[in-house]
Design a protein around this motif. Structure first.
Motif, PDB file in Angstrom:
ATOM      1  N   PRO A   1       0.644  -1.066   0.011  1.00 59.81           N
ATOM      2  CA  PRO A   1       0.117  -0.047  -0.113  1.00 59.81           C
ATOM      3  C   PRO A   1       0.784   1.269   0.090  1.00 59.81           C
ATOM      4  CG  PRO A   1      -0.736  -1.742   1.762  1.00 59.81           C
ATOM      5  CD  PRO A   1       0.508  -2.116   1.131  1.00 59.81           C
ATOM      6  N   THR A   2       2.180   1.386   0.474  1.00 58.76           N
ATOM      7  CA  THR A   2       2.817   2.483   0.551  1.00 58.76           C
ATOM      8  C   THR A   2       3.283   2.745  -0.784  1.00 58.76           C
ATOM      9  OG1 THR A   2       4.912   1.027   0.967  1.00 58.76           O
ATOM     10  CG2 THR A   2       3.732   1.892   2.928  1.00 58.76           C
ATOM     11  N   LEU A   3       3.204   2.033  -1.874  1.00 56.27           N
ATOM     12  CA  LEU A   3       3.554   2.522  -3.166  1.00 56.27           C
ATOM     13  C   LEU A   3       2.404   3.143  -3.962  1.00 56.27           C
ATOM     14  CD1 LEU A   3       5.390  -0.686  -4.565  1.00 56.27           C
ATOM     15  CD2 LEU A   3       6.416   1.090  -3.491  1.00 56.27           C
ATOM     16  N   ALA A   4       1.179   3.227  -3.245  1.00 53.37           N
ATOM     17  CA  ALA A   4       0.186   3.776  -4.423  1.00 53.37           C
ATOM     18  C   ALA A   4       0.404   5.084  -4.697  1.00 53.37           C
ATOM     19  CB  ALA A   4      -1.055   3.969  -3.077  1.00 53.37           C
ATOM     20  N   ASP A   5       1.042   6.022  -3.996  1.00 51.70           N
ATOM     21  CA  ASP A   5       1.314   7.373  -4.311  1.00 51.70           C
ATOM     22  C   ASP A   5       2.674   7.635  -5.229  1.00 51.70           C
ATOM     23  OD1 ASP A   5      -0.916   8.246  -2.999  1.00 51.70           O
ATOM     24  OD2 ASP A   5       0.168   8.958  -1.313  1.00 51.70           O
ATOM     25  N   ARG A   6       3.444   6.238  -5.440  1.00 51.18           N
ATOM     26  CA  ARG A   6       4.857   6.176  -6.313  1.00 51.18           C
ATOM     27  C   ARG A   6       4.581   5.678  -7.657  1.00 51.18           C
ATOM     28  NH1 ARG A   6       8.999   3.509  -2.516  1.00 51.18           N
ATOM     29  NH2 ARG A   6      10.303   3.946  -4.281  1.00 51.18           N
ATOM     30  N   ILE A   7       3.449   4.788  -7.707  1.00 54.25           N
ATOM     31  CA  ILE A   7       3.416   4.069  -9.067  1.00 54.25           C
ATOM     32  C   ILE A   7       2.890   4.940 -10.185  1.00 54.25           C
ATOM     33  CG2 ILE A   7       2.339   2.205 -10.097  1.00 54.25           C
ATOM     34  CD1 ILE A   7       1.924   0.869  -7.565  1.00 54.25           C
ATOM     35  N   GLU A   8       3.731   5.173 -11.148  1.00 56.95           N
ATOM     36  CA  GLU A   8       3.560   5.929 -12.382  1.00 56.95           C
ATOM     37  C   GLU A   8       2.709   5.241 -13.370  1.00 56.95           C
ATOM     38  OE1 GLU A   8       7.031   8.003 -13.492  1.00 56.95           O
ATOM     39  OE2 GLU A   8       7.135   8.971 -11.704  1.00 56.95           O
ATOM     40  N   ILE A   9       1.522   5.654 -13.934  1.00 58.55           N
ATOM     41  CA  ILE A   9       0.750   4.902 -14.750  1.00 58.55           C
ATOM     42  C   ILE A   9       1.172   5.596 -16.297  1.00 58.55           C
ATOM     43  CG2 ILE A   9      -1.403   3.917 -15.376  1.00 58.55           C
ATOM     44  CD1 ILE A   9      -2.043   4.131 -12.393  1.00 58.55           C
ATOM     45  N   ASP A  10       1.663   4.943 -17.219  1.00 61.65           N
ATOM     46  CA  ASP A  10       1.279   5.250 -18.675  1.00 61.65           C
ATOM     47  C   ASP A  10      -0.336   5.204 -19.011  1.00 61.65           C
ATOM     48  OD1 ASP A  10       1.459   5.482 -21.469  1.00 61.65           O
ATOM     49  OD2 ASP A  10       3.482   5.590 -21.260  1.00 61.65           O
ATOM     50  N   ASP A  11      -0.492   6.221 -19.412  1.00 62.10           N
ATOM     51  CA  ASP A  11      -1.956   6.422 -19.848  1.00 62.10           C
ATOM     52  C   ASP A  11      -2.316   5.547 -21.099  1.00 62.10           C
ATOM     53  OD1 ASP A  11      -2.854   7.934 -17.429  1.00 62.10           O
ATOM     54  OD2 ASP A  11      -2.583   9.794 -18.491  1.00 62.10           O
ATOM     55  N   ALA A  12      -1.457   5.617 -22.120  1.00 62.68           N
ATOM     56  CA  ALA A  12      -1.680   5.013 -23.229  1.00 62.68           C
ATOM     57  C   ALA A  12      -1.004   3.739 -23.458  1.00 62.68           C
ATOM     58  CB  ALA A  12      -1.325   5.872 -24.374  1.00 62.68           C
ATOM     59  N   ASN A  13      -0.028   3.188 -22.651  1.00 65.77           N
ATOM     60  CA  ASN A  13       0.582   1.967 -22.772  1.00 65.77           C
ATOM     61  C   ASN A  13       0.612   1.082 -21.587  1.00 65.77           C
ATOM     62  OD1 ASN A  13       1.980   2.533 -25.476  1.00 65.77           O
ATOM     63  ND2 ASN A  13       2.893   4.430 -24.262  1.00 65.77           N
TER      64      ASN A  13
ATOM     65  N   LEU B   1       2.371   0.188 -19.131  1.00 63.45           N
ATOM     66  CA  LEU B   1       3.611   0.261 -18.693  1.00 63.45           C
ATOM     67  C   LEU B   1       3.345   0.950 -17.211  1.00 63.45           C
ATOM     68  CD1 LEU B   1       6.670   1.618 -20.164  1.00 63.45           C
ATOM     69  CD2 LEU B   1       5.874   2.907 -18.374  1.00 63.45           C
ATOM     70  N   LEU B   2       4.078   0.358 -16.241  1.00 65.94           N
ATOM     71  CA  LEU B   2       4.077   0.962 -14.775  1.00 65.94           C
ATOM     72  C   LEU B   2       5.322   1.405 -14.540  1.00 65.94           C
ATOM     73  CD1 LEU B   2       1.721  -1.364 -13.345  1.00 65.94           C
ATOM     74  CD2 LEU B   2       0.962   0.860 -13.664  1.00 65.94           C
ATOM     75  N   LYS B   3       5.751   2.392 -13.840  1.00 65.38           N
ATOM     76  CA  LYS B   3       7.023   2.678 -13.439  1.00 65.38           C
ATOM     77  C   LYS B   3       6.830   3.237 -11.854  1.00 65.38           C
ATOM     78  CE  LYS B   3       9.087   6.529 -15.378  1.00 65.38           C
ATOM     79  NZ  LYS B   3       9.770   7.213 -16.176  1.00 65.38           N
ATOM     80  N   ILE B   4       7.898   2.722 -11.055  1.00 67.16           N
ATOM     81  CA  ILE B   4       8.216   3.055  -9.697  1.00 67.16           C
ATOM     82  C   ILE B   4       9.673   3.441  -9.469  1.00 67.16           C
ATOM     83  CG2 ILE B   4       8.189   2.454  -7.309  1.00 67.16           C
ATOM     84  CD1 ILE B   4       6.378   0.046  -8.466  1.00 67.16           C
ATOM     85  N   PRO B   5       9.627   4.953  -9.496  1.00 69.13           N
ATOM     86  CA  PRO B   5      11.070   5.706  -9.208  1.00 69.13           C
ATOM     87  C   PRO B   5      11.678   5.052  -7.862  1.00 69.13           C
ATOM     88  CG  PRO B   5       9.302   7.383  -9.702  1.00 69.13           C
ATOM     89  CD  PRO B   5       8.808   5.898  -9.366  1.00 69.13           C
ATOM     90  N   THR B   6      12.801   4.733  -7.876  1.00 69.17           N
ATOM     91  CA  THR B   6      13.558   4.259  -6.754  1.00 69.17           C
ATOM     92  C   THR B   6      14.172   5.293  -5.723  1.00 69.17           C
ATOM     93  OG1 THR B   6      15.761   4.212  -7.861  1.00 69.17           O
ATOM     94  CG2 THR B   6      14.395   2.199  -8.110  1.00 69.17           C
ATOM     95  N   GLY B   7      14.153   6.367  -6.204  1.00 66.89           N
ATOM     96  CA  GLY B   7      15.047   7.522  -5.451  1.00 66.89           C
ATOM     97  C   GLY B   7      16.181   7.707  -5.547  1.00 66.89           C
ATOM     98  N   PHE B   8      16.826   6.961  -6.358  1.00 67.15           N
ATOM     99  CA  PHE B   8      18.299   6.844  -6.508  1.00 67.15           C
ATOM    100  C   PHE B   8      18.539   7.286  -7.985  1.00 67.15           C
ATOM    101  CE2 PHE B   8      17.638   3.827  -2.901  1.00 67.15           C
ATOM    102  CZ  PHE B   8      18.150   4.411  -1.987  1.00 67.15           C
ATOM    103  N   GLY B   9      17.488   8.071  -8.761  1.00 70.00           N
ATOM    104  CA  GLY B   9      17.669   8.022 -10.259  1.00 70.00           C
ATOM    105  C   GLY B   9      17.293   7.133 -11.011  1.00 70.00           C
ATOM    106  N   GLY B  10      17.014   5.985 -10.600  1.00 68.65           N
ATOM    107  CA  GLY B  10      16.444   4.720 -11.125  1.00 68.65           C
ATOM    108  C   GLY B  10      14.934   4.492 -10.980  1.00 68.65           C
ATOM    109  N   ALA B  11      14.493   3.378 -11.821  1.00 63.62           N
ATOM    110  CA  ALA B  11      13.142   3.049 -11.506  1.00 63.62           C
ATOM    111  C   ALA B  11      12.966   1.665 -11.925  1.00 63.62           C
ATOM    112  CB  ALA B  11      12.263   3.915 -12.634  1.00 63.62           C
ATOM    113  N   VAL B  12      11.990   1.049 -11.323  1.00 60.94           N
ATOM    114  CA  VAL B  12      11.467  -0.341 -11.420  1.00 60.94           C
ATOM    115  C   VAL B  12      10.335   0.009 -12.503  1.00 60.94           C
ATOM    116  CG1 VAL B  12      10.078  -2.141 -10.572  1.00 60.94           C
ATOM    117  CG2 VAL B  12      12.050  -1.082  -9.246  1.00 60.94           C
TER     118      VAL B  12
END
Length: 100
Positions: free
Chosen positions: A29-41, A43-54
């Motif tokens: 549940p703590t990821l709810a505000d961190r998950i970025e959703i691509d509106d058209a594809n 694809l989901l992205k979760i920034p790591t806070g270290f300049g990268g992402a999952v």
């Protein structure tokens, strides 16, 4: 007019994306505000806070269409191909060092 196969496949991929998103929130549940959703594809992205992402996406590689996950791994990136989308919460948890 009936939707084309490509249109139906596109909608199916977006529905799967939404299912992966919900699986992640249910498990972490703590990821709810961190998950970025691509509106058209799909694809989901979760920034790591270290300049990268999952990153999780469904796409074609070498003629095979499936879901994949890319995560920072030391100096590089590891790419995983889970057998099902139900594996994503565990894989994301491991990649981000989260506890269930």
């Amino acid at each position: 007019m009936f939707p084309s196969r490509d249109m139906m496949d596109g909608v199916e991929r977006l529905l799967e994306r939404d299912r992966v998103h919900q699986l992640l929130i249910d498990a972490h549940p703590t990821l709810a505000d961190r998950i970025e959703i691509d509106d058209a594809n799909p694809l989901l992205k979760i920034p790591t806070g270290f300049g990268g992402a999952v990153v999780m996406w469904k796409g074609e590689v070498d003629g095979t269409i499936r879901w994949r996950l890319a995560a920072p791994d030391g100096e590089g990136v590891k790419v995983l191909e889970p057998d099902s989308i139900e594996e994503f919460p565990c894989l994301v948890g491991e990649a981000l060092g989260l506890r269930n």
